[in-house]
Design a protein around this motif. Structure first.
Motif, PDB file in Angstrom:
ATOM      1  N   ASN A 175       0.777  -1.048   0.122  1.00  0.00           N
ATOM      2  CA  ASN A 175      -0.039   0.057  -0.061  1.00  0.00           C
ATOM      3  C   ASN A 175       0.862   1.136   0.214  1.00  0.00           C
ATOM      4  O   ASN A 175       1.791   1.160   0.570  1.00  0.00           O
ATOM      5  CB  ASN A 175      -0.790   0.071   1.169  1.00  0.00           C
ATOM      6  N   ASP A 176       0.377   2.296  -0.532  1.00  0.00           N
ATOM      7  CA  ASP A 176       1.044   3.603  -0.656  1.00  0.00           C
ATOM      8  C   ASP A 176      -0.122   4.569   0.062  1.00  0.00           C
ATOM      9  O   ASP A 176      -1.199   4.992  -0.438  1.00  0.00           O
ATOM     10  CB  ASP A 176       1.265   4.138  -2.091  1.00  0.00           C
ATOM     11  N   ILE A 177       0.492   5.524   0.899  1.00  0.00           N
ATOM     12  CA  ILE A 177      -0.370   6.508   1.213  1.00  0.00           C
ATOM     13  C   ILE A 177      -0.119   7.773   0.308  1.00  0.00           C
ATOM     14  O   ILE A 177       0.934   8.471   0.248  1.00  0.00           O
ATOM     15  CB  ILE A 177       0.065   7.054   2.731  1.00  0.00           C
ATOM     16  N   ILE A 178      -1.332   8.182  -0.127  1.00  0.00           N
ATOM     17  CA  ILE A 178      -1.137   9.438  -1.358  1.00  0.00           C
ATOM     18  C   ILE A 178      -1.740  10.779  -0.980  1.00  0.00           C
ATOM     19  O   ILE A 178      -1.744  11.593  -1.735  1.00  0.00           O
ATOM     20  CB  ILE A 178      -1.612   8.682  -2.470  1.00  0.00           C
ATOM     21  N   ALA A 179      -2.432  10.640   0.295  1.00  0.00           N
ATOM     22  CA  ALA A 179      -2.987  11.759   0.736  1.00  0.00           C
ATOM     23  C   ALA A 179      -3.303  11.840   2.287  1.00  0.00           C
ATOM     24  O   ALA A 179      -3.703  10.517   2.597  1.00  0.00           O
ATOM     25  CB  ALA A 179      -4.640  12.282  -0.156  1.00  0.00           C
ATOM     26  N   VAL A 180      -3.362  12.804   3.090  1.00  0.00           N
ATOM     27  CA  VAL A 180      -3.769  12.759   4.332  1.00  0.00           C
ATOM     28  C   VAL A 180      -4.517  14.001   4.496  1.00  0.00           C
ATOM     29  O   VAL A 180      -4.469  15.066   4.143  1.00  0.00           O
ATOM     30  CB  VAL A 180      -2.580  12.692   5.311  1.00  0.00           C
ATOM     31  N   GLU A 181      -5.737  13.843   5.599  1.00  0.00           N
ATOM     32  CA  GLU A 181      -6.433  15.084   5.833  1.00  0.00           C
ATOM     33  C   GLU A 181      -6.825  15.121   7.165  1.00  0.00           C
ATOM     34  O   GLU A 181      -6.944  13.907   7.984  1.00  0.00           O
ATOM     35  CB  GLU A 181      -7.950  14.933   4.960  1.00  0.00           C
ATOM     36  N   VAL A 182      -7.184  16.174   7.671  1.00  0.00           N
ATOM     37  CA  VAL A 182      -7.398  16.381   9.042  1.00  0.00           C
ATOM     38  C   VAL A 182      -8.983  16.708   9.440  1.00  0.00           C
ATOM     39  O   VAL A 182      -9.300  17.620   8.418  1.00  0.00           O
ATOM     40  CB  VAL A 182      -6.400  17.217   9.909  1.00  0.00           C
ATOM     41  N   LEU A 213      -7.792  11.896  11.814  1.00  0.00           N
ATOM     42  CA  LEU A 213      -7.070  11.870  10.413  1.00  0.00           C
ATOM     43  C   LEU A 213      -7.961  10.891   9.890  1.00  0.00           C
ATOM     44  O   LEU A 213      -8.581   9.849  10.162  1.00  0.00           O
ATOM     45  CB  LEU A 213      -5.683  11.614  10.586  1.00  0.00           C
ATOM     46  N   ARG A 214      -7.768  11.115   8.417  1.00  0.00           N
ATOM     47  CA  ARG A 214      -8.073  10.201   7.460  1.00  0.00           C
ATOM     48  C   ARG A 214      -7.014  10.159   6.144  1.00  0.00           C
ATOM     49  O   ARG A 214      -6.499  11.113   5.931  1.00  0.00           O
ATOM     50  CB  ARG A 214      -9.384  10.122   6.928  1.00  0.00           C
ATOM     51  N   PHE A 215      -6.670   9.007   5.801  1.00  0.00           N
ATOM     52  CA  PHE A 215      -5.594   9.067   4.743  1.00  0.00           C
ATOM     53  C   PHE A 215      -6.182   8.218   3.446  1.00  0.00           C
ATOM     54  O   PHE A 215      -6.830   7.174   3.734  1.00  0.00           O
ATOM     55  CB  PHE A 215      -4.469   8.541   5.381  1.00  0.00           C
ATOM     56  N   GLN A 216      -5.514   8.526   2.416  1.00  0.00           N
ATOM     57  CA  GLN A 216      -6.151   7.812   1.178  1.00  0.00           C
ATOM     58  C   GLN A 216      -4.928   6.810   0.797  1.00  0.00           C
ATOM     59  O   GLN A 216      -3.808   7.010   0.712  1.00  0.00           O
ATOM     60  CB  GLN A 216      -6.306   8.593  -0.168  1.00  0.00           C
ATOM     61  N   VAL A 217      -5.513   5.435   0.678  1.00  0.00           N
ATOM     62  CA  VAL A 217      -4.561   4.350   0.359  1.00  0.00           C
ATOM     63  C   VAL A 217      -4.613   3.806  -1.156  1.00  0.00           C
ATOM     64  O   VAL A 217      -5.817   3.617  -1.552  1.00  0.00           O
ATOM     65  CB  VAL A 217      -4.865   3.350   1.388  1.00  0.00           C
ATOM     66  N   SER A 218      -3.598   3.719  -1.734  1.00  0.00           N
ATOM     67  CA  SER A 218      -3.394   3.306  -2.897  1.00  0.00           C
ATOM     68  C   SER A 218      -2.804   1.607  -2.991  1.00  0.00           C
ATOM     69  O   SER A 218      -1.621   1.669  -2.492  1.00  0.00           O
ATOM     70  CB  SER A 218      -2.658   3.985  -4.108  1.00  0.00           C
ATOM     71  N   GLY A 219      -3.555   0.667  -3.071  1.00  0.00           N
ATOM     72  CA  GLY A 219      -3.031  -0.592  -2.884  1.00  0.00           C
ATOM     73  C   GLY A 219      -3.797  -1.938  -3.721  1.00  0.00           C
ATOM     74  O   GLY A 219      -4.635  -1.345  -4.878  1.00  0.00           O
ATOM     75  N   SER A 220      -3.665  -2.875  -3.499  1.00  0.00           N
ATOM     76  CA  SER A 220      -4.266  -4.128  -4.169  1.00  0.00           C
ATOM     77  C   SER A 220      -5.954  -3.789  -4.308  1.00  0.00           C
ATOM     78  O   SER A 220      -6.703  -4.344  -5.133  1.00  0.00           O
ATOM     79  CB  SER A 220      -3.994  -5.442  -3.369  1.00  0.00           C
ATOM     80  N   ALA A 221      -6.627  -3.152  -3.049  1.00  0.00           N
ATOM     81  CA  ALA A 221      -7.690  -3.022  -3.472  1.00  0.00           C
ATOM     82  C   ALA A 221      -8.239  -1.748  -3.745  1.00  0.00           C
ATOM     83  O   ALA A 221      -9.393  -1.447  -3.840  1.00  0.00           O
ATOM     84  CB  ALA A 221      -8.471  -2.836  -1.638  1.00  0.00           C
ATOM     85  N   GLY A 222      -7.335  -1.206  -4.475  1.00  0.00           N
ATOM     86  CA  GLY A 222      -7.793   0.211  -5.288  1.00  0.00           C
ATOM     87  C   GLY A 222      -7.472   1.253  -4.332  1.00  0.00           C
ATOM     88  O   GLY A 222      -6.801   1.190  -3.348  1.00  0.00           O
ATOM     89  N   LEU A 223      -8.258   2.715  -4.529  1.00  0.00           N
ATOM     90  CA  LEU A 223      -8.355   3.594  -3.608  1.00  0.00           C
ATOM     91  C   LEU A 223      -9.332   3.480  -2.851  1.00  0.00           C
ATOM     92  O   LEU A 223     -10.336   3.124  -3.176  1.00  0.00           O
ATOM     93  CB  LEU A 223      -8.436   4.816  -4.611  1.00  0.00           C
ATOM     94  N   GLN A 224      -8.627   3.873  -1.727  1.00  0.00           N
ATOM     95  CA  GLN A 224      -9.785   3.723  -0.452  1.00  0.00           C
ATOM     96  C   GLN A 224      -9.387   4.782   0.604  1.00  0.00           C
ATOM     97  O   GLN A 224      -8.222   5.005   0.771  1.00  0.00           O
ATOM     98  CB  GLN A 224      -9.870   2.606   0.322  1.00  0.00           C
ATOM     99  N   TRP A 225     -10.376   5.620   1.333  1.00  0.00           N
ATOM    100  CA  TRP A 225     -10.078   6.541   2.360  1.00  0.00           C
ATOM    101  C   TRP A 225     -10.133   5.415   3.755  1.00  0.00           C
ATOM    102  O   TRP A 225     -10.991   4.575   3.784  1.00  0.00           O
ATOM    103  CB  TRP A 225     -10.918   7.149   2.552  1.00  0.00           C
ATOM    104  N   VAL A 226      -9.276   5.653   4.632  1.00  0.00           N
ATOM    105  CA  VAL A 226      -9.185   5.045   5.792  1.00  0.00           C
ATOM    106  C   VAL A 226      -9.268   6.101   6.788  1.00  0.00           C
ATOM    107  O   VAL A 226      -8.309   6.964   7.170  1.00  0.00           O
ATOM    108  CB  VAL A 226      -7.981   4.210   6.127  1.00  0.00           C
ATOM    109  N   GLN A 227     -10.057   5.996   7.754  1.00  0.00           N
ATOM    110  CA  GLN A 227     -10.418   6.889   9.069  1.00  0.00           C
ATOM    111  C   GLN A 227      -9.915   6.559  10.264  1.00  0.00           C
ATOM    112  O   GLN A 227      -9.797   5.568  10.630  1.00  0.00           O
ATOM    113  CB  GLN A 227     -11.925   7.145   8.934  1.00  0.00           C
ATOM    114  N   ALA A 228      -9.247   7.499  11.010  1.00  0.00           N
ATOM    115  CA  ALA A 228      -8.575   7.232  12.146  1.00  0.00           C
ATOM    116  C   ALA A 228      -9.069   8.071  13.201  1.00  0.00           C
ATOM    117  O   ALA A 228      -8.247   9.130  13.389  1.00  0.00           O
ATOM    118  CB  ALA A 228      -6.941   7.234  11.995  1.00  0.00           C
TER     119      ALA A 228
END
Length: 249
Positions: A175-182, A213-228
């Motif tokens: 996975n790659d982290i391609i964006a982070v938001e607050v 925080l939430r961050f956008q992940v690019s990986g085997s599942a495609g693009l998805q936002w993960v919230q923390a």
């Protein structure tokens, strides 16, 4: 400590397996190594990982150029093996990208500890170090750490409560982290953090209270936002690392 001495020093260590192998095809390239007084990584590497970048994966890390991708490649894991049959181990080395570096038409610049793993014997280790640059083949593999949860590290340059910079550590999987938001409660909106360099993200206006925080992940599942939610506590401190309940695969 010399390169061959580093090899002897690590023969007796029992290392935790932190990476697993995917079935992707290999790509041909070249690799070399950089000097290190203790065979580990560089705590001032261009990913902004600090001490984590020196010791993650037991110091089996690498600087890259083409695979850097403007810092998005930070934290990527690769299996690399050299292709001099008399001297090279079958599996090679599994490394984590922690730095940027350009070599002589190389894709990887290893720590001595990582470069040692390319060889199949102490004698071959000496030969590979004498070569300096070797032909290799590599493939991207999923990262799998002994620390399974994501860690949000507050960068040392942060200044509570006016300036916050973070680095996301232990990004497992491929996975790659391609964006982070607050989350900004006052305007009820997610606001993007600025990518400073490498894997470092910052904001000049951090929220009061605990920080979602939430961050956008690019990986085997495609693009998805993960919230923390409450990823960083109300009394956060520069240099502190906060373990989340989030696991990426």
């Amino acid at each position: 400590m010399g390169s061959f001495q580093c090899f002897l020093a690590i023969l007796g260590l029992v290392l935790l397996p932190v990476l697993c192998i995917s079935q992707d095809t290999f790509t041909r390239s070249r690799a070399t190594y950089y000097g290190s007084p203790n065979c580990y990584g560089n705590p001032t590497g261009a990913c902004g990982y600090g001490e984590y970048g020196r010791t993650v994966n037991d110091g089996q890390v690498s600087a890259v150029a083409r695979l850097w991708r403007n810092g998005t490649g930070c934290g990527g894991c690769y299996q690399v093996r050299c292709i001099y049959p008399p001297h090279c181990s079958n599996d090679g080395v599994n490394v984590v990208v922690t730095d940027y570096g350009e070599g002589d038409r190389t894709d990887f610049i290893f720590t001595p500890k990582a470069y040692t793993k390319l060889a199949n014997s102490p004698a071959s280790t000496e030969i590979l170090f004498a070569y300096g640059v070797v032909d290799i083949e590599f493939r991207r593999i999923p990262c799998q750490y002994s620390t399974p949860n994501l860690v949000f590290k507050v960068h040392e340059h942060s200044k509570f409560p006016l300036y916050l910079a973070i680095v996301i550590q232990y990004v497992a999987g491929q996975n790659d982290i391609i964006a982070v938001e607050v989350w900004q409660e006052d305007c009820k909106a997610w606001v993007g953090l600025r990518k400073v360099y490498g894997a470092v993200w910052d904001t000049q206006n951090p929220p009061c209270g605990s920080i979602d925080l939430r961050f956008q992940v690019s990986g085997s599942a495609g693009l998805q936002w993960v919230q923390a939610p409450k990823a960083i506590p109300i009394d956060w401190k520069a240099g502190a690392a906060y373990t989340s309940a989030i696991q990426l695969t």
